[in-house]
Write a protein that holds these residues in place. Sequence first.
Motif, PDB file in Angstrom:
ATOM      1  N   SER A 132       1.346 -13.360 -10.293  1.00 42.96           N
ATOM      2  CA  SER A 132       0.654 -14.599  -9.923  1.00 42.96           C
ATOM      3  C   SER A 132      -0.846 -14.421 -10.069  1.00 42.96           C
ATOM      4  CB  SER A 132       0.993 -15.006  -8.483  1.00 42.96           C
ATOM      5  OG  SER A 132       0.544 -14.029  -7.556  1.00 42.96           O
ATOM      6  N   SER A 133      -1.529 -15.537 -10.351  1.00 44.69           N
ATOM      7  CA  SER A 133      -2.979 -15.529 -10.496  1.00 44.69           C
ATOM      8  C   SER A 133      -3.539 -16.789  -9.838  1.00 44.69           C
ATOM      9  CB  SER A 133      -3.376 -15.505 -11.978  1.00 44.69           C
ATOM     10  OG  SER A 133      -4.779 -15.693 -12.126  1.00 44.69           O
ATOM     11  N   ASN A 134      -4.685 -16.662  -9.204  1.00 44.75           N
ATOM     12  CA  ASN A 134      -5.360 -17.825  -8.635  1.00 44.75           C
ATOM     13  C   ASN A 134      -6.733 -18.050  -9.252  1.00 44.75           C
ATOM     14  OD1 ASN A 134      -6.882 -15.798  -7.473  1.00 44.75           O
ATOM     15  ND2 ASN A 134      -6.158 -16.151  -5.378  1.00 44.75           N
ATOM     16  N   ASP A 135      -7.003 -17.383 -10.393  1.00 45.77           N
ATOM     17  CA  ASP A 135      -8.289 -17.571 -11.064  1.00 45.77           C
ATOM     18  C   ASP A 135      -8.095 -17.788 -12.562  1.00 45.77           C
ATOM     19  OD1 ASP A 135      -7.546 -15.039 -11.848  1.00 45.77           O
ATOM     20  OD2 ASP A 135      -9.316 -14.016 -11.063  1.00 45.77           O
ATOM     21  N   TRP A 178       1.594 -18.478 -12.857  1.00 46.24           N
ATOM     22  CA  TRP A 178       2.670 -17.526 -12.597  1.00 46.24           C
ATOM     23  C   TRP A 178       3.217 -17.048 -13.939  1.00 46.24           C
ATOM     24  CZ3 TRP A 178       4.907 -15.248  -8.323  1.00 46.24           C
ATOM     25  CH2 TRP A 178       4.454 -15.696  -7.070  1.00 46.24           C
ATOM     26  N   SER A 188      -6.085 -23.809 -11.351  1.00 47.93           N
ATOM     27  CA  SER A 188      -6.569 -22.435 -11.272  1.00 47.93           C
ATOM     28  C   SER A 188      -5.426 -21.444 -11.062  1.00 47.93           C
ATOM     29  CB  SER A 188      -7.577 -22.283 -10.129  1.00 47.93           C
ATOM     30  OG  SER A 188      -6.989 -22.653  -8.890  1.00 47.93           O
ATOM     31  N   HIS A 189      -4.219 -21.949 -10.737  1.00 45.27           N
ATOM     32  CA  HIS A 189      -3.095 -21.066 -10.435  1.00 45.27           C
ATOM     33  C   HIS A 189      -2.214 -20.855 -11.675  1.00 45.27           C
ATOM     34  CE1 HIS A 189      -4.013 -21.136  -6.187  1.00 45.27           C
ATOM     35  NE2 HIS A 189      -4.105 -22.456  -6.245  1.00 45.27           N
ATOM     36  N   SER A 199       1.476 -23.867  -5.377  1.00 46.92           N
ATOM     37  CA  SER A 199       1.602 -22.616  -6.131  1.00 46.92           C
ATOM     38  C   SER A 199       2.500 -21.630  -5.411  1.00 46.92           C
ATOM     39  CB  SER A 199       0.215 -21.995  -6.335  1.00 46.92           C
ATOM     40  OG  SER A 199      -0.382 -21.676  -5.081  1.00 46.92           O
ATOM     41  N   ASP A 200       3.005 -21.999  -4.219  1.00 49.76           N
ATOM     42  CA  ASP A 200       3.829 -21.081  -3.435  1.00 49.76           C
ATOM     43  C   ASP A 200       5.310 -21.146  -3.784  1.00 49.76           C
ATOM     44  OD1 ASP A 200       1.692 -20.046  -2.049  1.00 49.76           O
ATOM     45  OD2 ASP A 200       1.851 -21.480  -0.405  1.00 49.76           O
ATOM     46  N   GLY A 206       4.988 -17.883  -1.988  1.00 48.19           N
ATOM     47  CA  GLY A 206       4.020 -17.224  -2.855  1.00 48.19           C
ATOM     48  C   GLY A 206       4.424 -15.862  -3.355  1.00 48.19           C
TER      49      GLY A 206
END
Length: 238
Positions: A117-120, A104, A101-102, A148-149, A165
Amino acid sequence: GGNAGQPVLWRATLDNFEITPPDWERADSGIAGIDTGTVIYSLAAYYYTGHTPPQPVLAGTGTGCWQGSAGGFNWTASVFRGSPLFGKLNAIDVMPKWFGSHAWAAGRSGVTPAAFSSNDQGLNWKYHGLPALIEGEATAVAIAPGTSDTVYVALYSNLMRSMDGGDTWVQCYHIRNNRFTALACDPENPSHVYAGGGPDFVLMRSTDFGDSWSSISPVDGTPAGITCMTVAIMDSLP
């Protein structure tokens, strides 16, 4: 690519048991005819098979990003938050590639280098300013597997790293008379990262999350600079 001022995307379905190359078909419904004048600079996808749910494809452009449905037939414009202007996305990396789901991205916001960055799965992006004193853009990005950080960004002659992050960035390497244009992490070793550049050949490797780097020499001759690369798990390839 682009065609008559409009972006053009193509897709092909590959079968390991087929001998003849697959046919290519247009896959830009929802972009062509709407985002006139846009050029697609980067593509990334989350993995899936016939036994797992379809996953989206991401297309980075000079004015933002689009999320494509499985196979990339239909596209939805992404939303950018915290950025003074729409971002140009020169490179995109996703994590994890299976059921992920992550994401960059590296590029610019306005005239200054930036990361996003995206988490969706690329529907919404958060802006991260990079510590640069000059105008320009970042050219490559790679996410350390498993988190993802921790992410690396190529910025001219510098390699930048964030381990929180995107809240803080440090320069973890600098090279003279060359620019870094490609980054890739080892999918089985989170601490291993590779960086390539040009116009003269340069290939660097770190095994400690970018704290120290060693140079890899070409096997034969003097190849040109590196523009893109990936790290493959050879035992898993057919």
